[in-house]
Design a protein around this motif. Structure first.
Motif, PDB file in Angstrom:
ATOM      1  N   HIS A  35       0.808  -1.216   0.000  1.00  0.00           N
ATOM      2  CA  HIS A  35       0.000   0.000   0.000  1.00  0.00           C
ATOM      3  C   HIS A  35       0.845   1.270   0.000  1.00  0.00           C
ATOM      4  CE1 HIS A  35       0.976  -1.180   4.101  1.00  0.00           C
ATOM      5  NE2 HIS A  35       0.832   0.068   4.451  1.00  0.00           N
ATOM      6  N   TYR A 101       1.161  -8.065  -7.632  1.00  0.00           N
ATOM      7  CA  TYR A 101       1.252  -6.754  -6.986  1.00  0.00           C
ATOM      8  C   TYR A 101       1.793  -6.826  -5.562  1.00  0.00           C
ATOM      9  CZ  TYR A 101      -3.344  -8.222  -5.290  1.00  0.00           C
ATOM     10  OH  TYR A 101      -4.389  -8.921  -4.743  1.00  0.00           O
ATOM     11  N   PHE A 161      -2.654  -0.530 -11.406  1.00  0.00           N
ATOM     12  CA  PHE A 161      -1.474  -1.140 -10.794  1.00  0.00           C
ATOM     13  C   PHE A 161      -0.187  -0.625 -11.421  1.00  0.00           C
ATOM     14  CE2 PHE A 161      -3.550  -4.082  -8.009  1.00  0.00           C
ATOM     15  CZ  PHE A 161      -4.803  -4.222  -8.576  1.00  0.00           C
TER      16      PHE A 161
ATOM     17  N   TYR B  34     -10.759  -6.231  -7.016  1.00  0.00           N
ATOM     18  CA  TYR B  34      -9.601  -5.556  -6.446  1.00  0.00           C
ATOM     19  C   TYR B  34     -10.037  -4.304  -5.737  1.00  0.00           C
ATOM     20  CZ  TYR B  34     -10.027  -4.861 -11.529  1.00  0.00           C
ATOM     21  OH  TYR B  34     -10.500  -4.735 -12.809  1.00  0.00           O
ATOM     22  N   ARG B  37      -8.002  -1.155  -3.766  1.00  0.00           N
ATOM     23  CA  ARG B  37      -7.379  -0.002  -4.421  1.00  0.00           C
ATOM     24  C   ARG B  37      -8.431   0.665  -5.307  1.00  0.00           C
ATOM     25  NH1 ARG B  37      -1.698  -0.613  -7.410  1.00  0.00           N
ATOM     26  NH2 ARG B  37      -1.114  -0.647  -5.235  1.00  0.00           N
ATOM     27  N   THR B  56      -6.314   2.922   5.566  1.00  0.00           N
ATOM     28  CA  THR B  56      -6.395   3.448   4.194  1.00  0.00           C
ATOM     29  C   THR B  56      -5.313   4.485   3.969  1.00  0.00           C
ATOM     30  OG1 THR B  56      -8.775   3.078   4.117  1.00  0.00           O
ATOM     31  CG2 THR B  56      -7.842   4.596   2.501  1.00  0.00           C
ATOM     32  N   LYS B  59      -2.410   7.724  -2.085  1.00  0.00           N
ATOM     33  CA  LYS B  59      -1.349   8.177  -2.987  1.00  0.00           C
ATOM     34  C   LYS B  59      -1.915   9.278  -3.866  1.00  0.00           C
ATOM     35  CE  LYS B  59       0.789   3.610  -3.313  1.00  0.00           C
ATOM     36  NZ  LYS B  59       1.054   2.450  -4.165  1.00  0.00           N
ATOM     37  N   GLU B 113      -5.245   7.826  -5.286  1.00  0.00           N
ATOM     38  CA  GLU B 113      -5.402   6.366  -5.238  1.00  0.00           C
ATOM     39  C   GLU B 113      -5.425   5.948  -3.783  1.00  0.00           C
ATOM     40  OE1 GLU B 113      -2.169   4.291  -7.306  1.00  0.00           O
ATOM     41  OE2 GLU B 113      -2.152   2.894  -5.623  1.00  0.00           O
ATOM     42  N   SER B 114      -6.501   5.290  -3.380  1.00  0.00           N
ATOM     43  CA  SER B 114      -6.548   4.813  -1.996  1.00  0.00           C
ATOM     44  C   SER B 114      -6.134   3.356  -1.971  1.00  0.00           C
ATOM     45  CB  SER B 114      -7.946   4.984  -1.404  1.00  0.00           C
ATOM     46  OG  SER B 114      -8.858   4.110  -2.036  1.00  0.00           O
ATOM     47  N   ASN B 115      -5.435   3.002  -0.938  1.00  0.00           N
ATOM     48  CA  ASN B 115      -4.968   1.623  -0.771  1.00  0.00           C
ATOM     49  C   ASN B 115      -5.212   1.177   0.649  1.00  0.00           C
ATOM     50  OD1 ASN B 115      -3.149   0.525  -3.156  1.00  0.00           O
ATOM     51  ND2 ASN B 115      -2.863   2.732  -2.998  1.00  0.00           N
ATOM     52  N   ASN B 116      -5.819   0.017   0.762  1.00  0.00           N
ATOM     53  CA  ASN B 116      -5.973  -0.556   2.091  1.00  0.00           C
ATOM     54  C   ASN B 116      -4.866  -1.551   2.341  1.00  0.00           C
ATOM     55  OD1 ASN B 116      -8.978   0.166   1.309  1.00  0.00           O
ATOM     56  ND2 ASN B 116      -8.796   0.090   3.519  1.00  0.00           N
TER      57      ASN B 116
END
Lengths: 177, 534
Positions: A35, A101, A161, B34, B37, B56, B59, B113-116
Motif C-alpha cells: 500500500h 502486486y 497497478f 480488487y 485499491r 487506508t 497516494k 489512489e486509496s490503498n488498504n
C-alpha cells in the motif's frame, strides 16, 4: 494397487508441483508494504505468435497503461542500453498476461510437516500424496494470492497497478525512470 | 474409457477428493474484486468515496510523475483545497525526495489512489467511511450524536448590552437551510426606540453553520403612548392599547395558566405525548366577557427542539450524500417543496379556531421555525367569534404569552438604513462595506460576531416599536459522528411520511426530551452558559 496406478499418480503430482511454482520477483513488495510502494506491479506478458514482439517474454514493472498499450520497464540485465528498457506492448500483440502486486513469504510449514507421514506406515499411501498435494496447493495459493491474470483483470484496468496510473508524464524516458 | 473407469475405481484417491482438488485449483481462475485499491479524479470524489479508516493510505499522483504517499491520517481542507498529512514524496524515478508533514494543492493532482492494507486470507473488509469536511472544529462543548441535540440557530440577534444567551431578540430565517429556500423573516425585537436614535444589534453565528445574510432591515413602527405594536404572519402591523390577559384556560393547571398570562420568559411548555409525537392538544382560552371588536389574538411563542431533532436526523440519514441532496435541492422544485413542507406537514402549526354559529372553525394557523428566540404574532379574530381555542402538536411549542388585543388599528412601518457593520474579533472591530448593492451578501462562519447599527427613522422623541427583517439562508454543517447514521430508507420515510417517522421516534425522543434543552444550549459554539431556568 497396481504399478500403473502408482505411475499415474506420481506423474500427476509432479505435474502439479511444476505448474504451481510461481516466481516471486524481488521487485514485488511484500503484502505488508504494497500500500505504500511507489512502484507499479510486476507484469509478465506472453505475446502472440507472429506478433510484433516475436514471442518475446516481456516482464518487468508496469509503468503505465494508456489506451491500447502498456509500458513496461524491463529488468536491467536484459538490456545494455537503458533507453531500451522501456518496452511498449500493444494490446493486440498480447496473448495473456499476469500481474503480481504483492508477495507473501513462502510458508514452509507443510514442507516441514510432510516428512512426518513417513511414520504412517501403510497409511502413508494415503497420507503422503495428500500432504504433498496440500503443501503444493498452499504454496501455489499463497503465490497467487496477490496476482491477477487476464481472466481476472481487464486490460483497461491495468492502469490501477501501474507506476503512473495517470499515464506517462510528458517528456519522460527510460533514463528518467 | 474402460481403463479410465478402472483407474477411478481402483485408485486409492477417491473420486470425490479429485473433484474437490480441481475445484480448489480452478478457484484461482475466477474473477476477483480488487477493491483494496480505488482511483479518484477530483477532490469532491475523494471526499465522498474514499474510505477513511486506520488502514487506508492515500497516494496522490501528480501530473509530472511525482507521487505523495500519505499516512491514513490525511485530511482534505475544502476551504483552501489542500490535502494535508504525513507523507513521503517520490520523484518520477521513484527516488525518495522528502518526507514529513506536507500540504498539497488538490488541483495539482492528476489522480488520487486509496490503498488498504492487505491481509492474508480470511480478511474481513474494513468498513468504509467518507468524510465531508476536514473542519473538525474544536467546540469546547458537548454535541451529542444521539439524540441530535446540537445547537443550531441560523443567525441570532442581541441588543448590544444583552449577553445572556436566553435574551436573543431574534433568530433569522430558520427554515432556509439552502440557497433555494432562502427568504426574509421578520421578528419582533420587543424593543422601543425613539426616532433619530441609533440601534445596535449584535449578530452571532453560534452553531456549526455557514450563514449567508443577504440583508438586514429594521422596520420601525411609530406608536402612541401606551400602545403595543404587533405583526401578523403576513407582515402587516397593528397597534392597540388594550390587551387583555387570559383569565382561564381549559385543561391546564393554574401554574400553567400563569405562564401564559405574563410575558416573562417562563413559558407553557408541555412535554410531548409519551405514545405519539404527532398527538395534538386543545386548549380553550377564556378572556372573560369580551367583545371581539377589531380584535387580535396575541401569541408569543417559539418551538421546542422537536424540529431540530427532526432536521438533524434528516441530515444524518443523508450521510455522505448530504451535499448531493443539497445540490439537487437547488435544481429540483419537487425536492424543494418536499423539504420546505415536511416540518409543517409533520407537526403542524398553532391552529387558532373560533367558535361561532354553533361550531368551531379554523381561523388561522401560525407557524414559525426556530427554538431560540420567542416571536410575537397577532392573528385577527372575526367579530362573530364567541370563544377561541388553540389546537397544536403537544410538545412542539413553547408559549410565553397569550393575550387579546382589542380596538387595534393597522399601522405602517418605515425601513431604516444601515449605518454601519463591524466584524468583532478578539476584542477588535473591523468596519465592513456590506450590502451596498442589491446582490451583496455577508457570509458568517461559526463563532463570527458582527455589530450592526441603524438610525431609527421618524420624529425625534416619537416612540417606535422595532422589528428586524433578516433575509438569507444558511448551510448546516454535517458532523462527522452523524455520518455513520446514513440511512436513505429512513430518510425516505421522514420526507414522504413524516408523521409515521415521528411516531416511530417517540420512544427515543421521550428518553432524552428533558435533558435535550440543557444539552442544546450547552453546545453553542461559544463558551457555554449553563441554563438554570427560562
Amino acid at each position: 494397487m497396481n504399478n500403473n496406478a502408482h505411475k499415474i499418480i506420481f506423474v500427476y503430482l509432479v505435474t502439479l508441483i511444476l505448474t504451481s511454482c510461481v516466481r516471486r520477483p524481488d521487485m514485488v513488495p511484500s503484502y505488508k508494504e504494497m500500500h505504500i510502494s511507489p512502484y507499479g506491479c510486476y507484469i509478465s506478458i506472453v505475446s502472440k505468435p507472429k506478433s510484433a514482439l516475436n514471442n518475446i517474454y516481456t516482464q518487468g514493472e508496469l509503468i503505465a497503461q494508456e489506451q491500447q498499450k502498456v509500458y513496461i520497464l524491463t529488468e536491467k540485465k536484459k538490456f545494455r542500453n537503458e533507453a531500451q528498457r522501456l518496452v511498449v506492448v500493444d494490446q493486440k500483440d498480447i496473448l495473456r498476461y499476469k500481474i503480481l502486486y504483492a508477495k507473501d513469504k513462502r510458508d514452509i510449514t507443510p514442507f516441514v510437516v510432510t516428512p512426518i507421514v513417513l511414520t504412517h506406515g501403510f497409511f502413508m499411501l494415503l497420507t503422503l500424496p495428500a500432504n504433498i498435494v496440500a503443501a503444493v496447493m498452499l504454496d501455489a495459493s499463497a503465490a497467487n494470492e496477490f496476482s491477477y491474470t487476464e481472466k481476472q483483470i481487464k486490460f483497461k484496468d491495468l492502469y490501477l497497478f501501474a507506476r503512473f496510473p495517470q499515464g506517462i508524464p510528458a517528456g519522460f524516458t527510460a533514463e528518467n525512470l | 474409457m474402460y481403463r479410465f473407469n478402472t483407474f477411478i475405481q481402483k485408485t486409492v484417491i477417491p473420486a470425490k477428493a479429485i473433484t474437490i482438488f480441481f475445484l480448489i485449483f480452478i478457484s484461482s481462475c475466477t474473477v476477483r474484486h480488487y477493491g483494496f485499491r480505488s482511483p479518484y479524479y477530483s477532490e469532491n470524489e475523494l471526499i465522498h468515496k474514499a474510505p477513511r479508516d486506520s488502514s487506508t493510505f492515500l497516494k496522490a499522483h501528480l501530473y509530472d510523475g511525482q507521487v505523495f504517499i500519505f499516512d491514513p491520517q490525511w485530511i482534505v481542507d475544502t476551504l483552501t483545497h489542500h490535502i494535508a498529512g504525513q507523507a513521503k514524496i517520490y520523484t518520477a524515478g521513484r527516488k525518495l525526495k522528502d518526507e514529513g508533514y506536507v500540504k498539497l494543492k488538490t488541483d495539482s493532482v492528476a489522480v488520487f489512489e486509496s490503498n488498504n492494507l492487505l491481509k492474508i486470507k480470511n480478511n474481513k473488509r474494513i468498513a468504509a467511511k467518507a468524510i465531508i469536511t476536514s473542519a473538525d472544529v474544536f467546540l469546547g462543548a458537548i454535541c451529542l450524536s444521539m439524540p441530535k441535540a446540537c445547537f443550531g440557530s441560523c443567525p441570532t440577534f442581541y441588543i448590544d448590552d444583552d449577553s445572556n444567551i436566553m435574551s436573543a431578540r431574534a433568530e433569522g430565517f430558520s427554515n432556509a437551510i439552502s440557497p433555494k429556500l432562502g427568504y426574509a423573516d421578520t421578528d419582533d425585537l420587543r424593543y422601543v426606540s425613539a426616532g433619530g436614535d441609533t440601534l445596535s444589534l449584535i449578530m452571532k453565528n453560534e452553531a456549526l453553520e455557514t450563514h449567508v445574510v443577504q440583508g438586514l432591515k429594521i422596520m420601525s413602527v411609530a406608536k402612541e403612548g401606551g400602545e403595543h405594536v404587533f405583526q401578523t404572519k403576513k407582515g402587516a402591523f397593528y397597534a392597540g392599547k388594550h390587551v387583555k390577559n387570559l383569565q382561564d384556560v381549559s385543561s391546564l393547571h393554574s401554574d400553567e395558566i400563569n405562564n401564559l398570562k405574563y410575558e416573562d420568559g417562563i413559558a407553557y411548555r408541555p412535554a410531548a405525548d409519551t405514545q405519539n409525537l404527532v398527538s395534538r392538544e386543545e386548549i380553550v382560552l377564556d378572556f372573560g366577557k369580551t367583545a371581539y371588536h377589531r380584535a387580535g389574538l396575541v401569541i408569543t411563542f417559539r418551538q421546542s427542539l422537536m424540529t431540530t431533532y427532526m432536521l438533524y436526523h434528516a441530515i444524518g440519514y443523508m450521510g455522505d450524500e448530504y451535499s448531493d441532496f443539497m445540490a439537487k435541492l437547488e435544481t429540483s422544485n419537487h425536492l424543494k417543496k418536499r423539504i420546505s413542507d415536511v416540518l409543517f406537514e409533520a407537526m403542524g402549526g398553532i391552529e387558532i379556531h373560533i367558535y361561532s354559529d354553533g361550531k368551531w372553525q379554523l381561523c388561522e394557523t401560525l407557524y414559525e421555525t426556530g427554538p431560540i428566540a420567542h416571536n410575537t404574532l397577532i392573528s385577527l379574530i372575526p367579530e362573530q367569534a364567541e370563544k377561541i381555542k388553540l389546537v397544536m402538536n403537544k410538545g412542539l411549542w413553547s408559549i410565553d404569552y397569550i393575550g387579546l388585543a382589542t380596538d387595534i388599528r393597522e399601522v405602517k412601518a418605515l425601513e431604516s438604513d444601515i449605518l454601519s457593520v463591524e466584524k468583532i474579533e478578539s476584542g477588535k472591530s473591523e468596519l465592513l462595506d456590506c450590502w451596498t448593492r442589491a446582490d451583496d451578501y455577508l457570509v458568517s462562519m461559526p463563532g463570527d460576531k458582527y455589530l450592526v447599527r441603524w438610525v431609527i427613522p421618524g420624529k425625534t422623541a416619537q416612540d417606535n416599536a422595532l422589528f428586524l427583517e433578516a433575509s438569507g439562508y444558511y448551510i448546516e454543517w454535517m458532523r462527522s459522528n452523524w455520518l455513520q447514521d446514513k440511512d436513505l430508507k429512513q430518510l425516505n420515510t421522514l420526507l414522504n411520511n413524516p408523521k409515521k417517522w415521528l411516531r416511530k421516534q417517540t420512544r427515543d425522543y421521550k428518553k432524552y426530551e428533558s435533558q435535550m434543552e440543557r444539552d442544546f444550549w450547552n453546545s453553542r459554539y461559544l463558551p457555554p452558559q449553563i441554563v438554570e431556568n427560562h
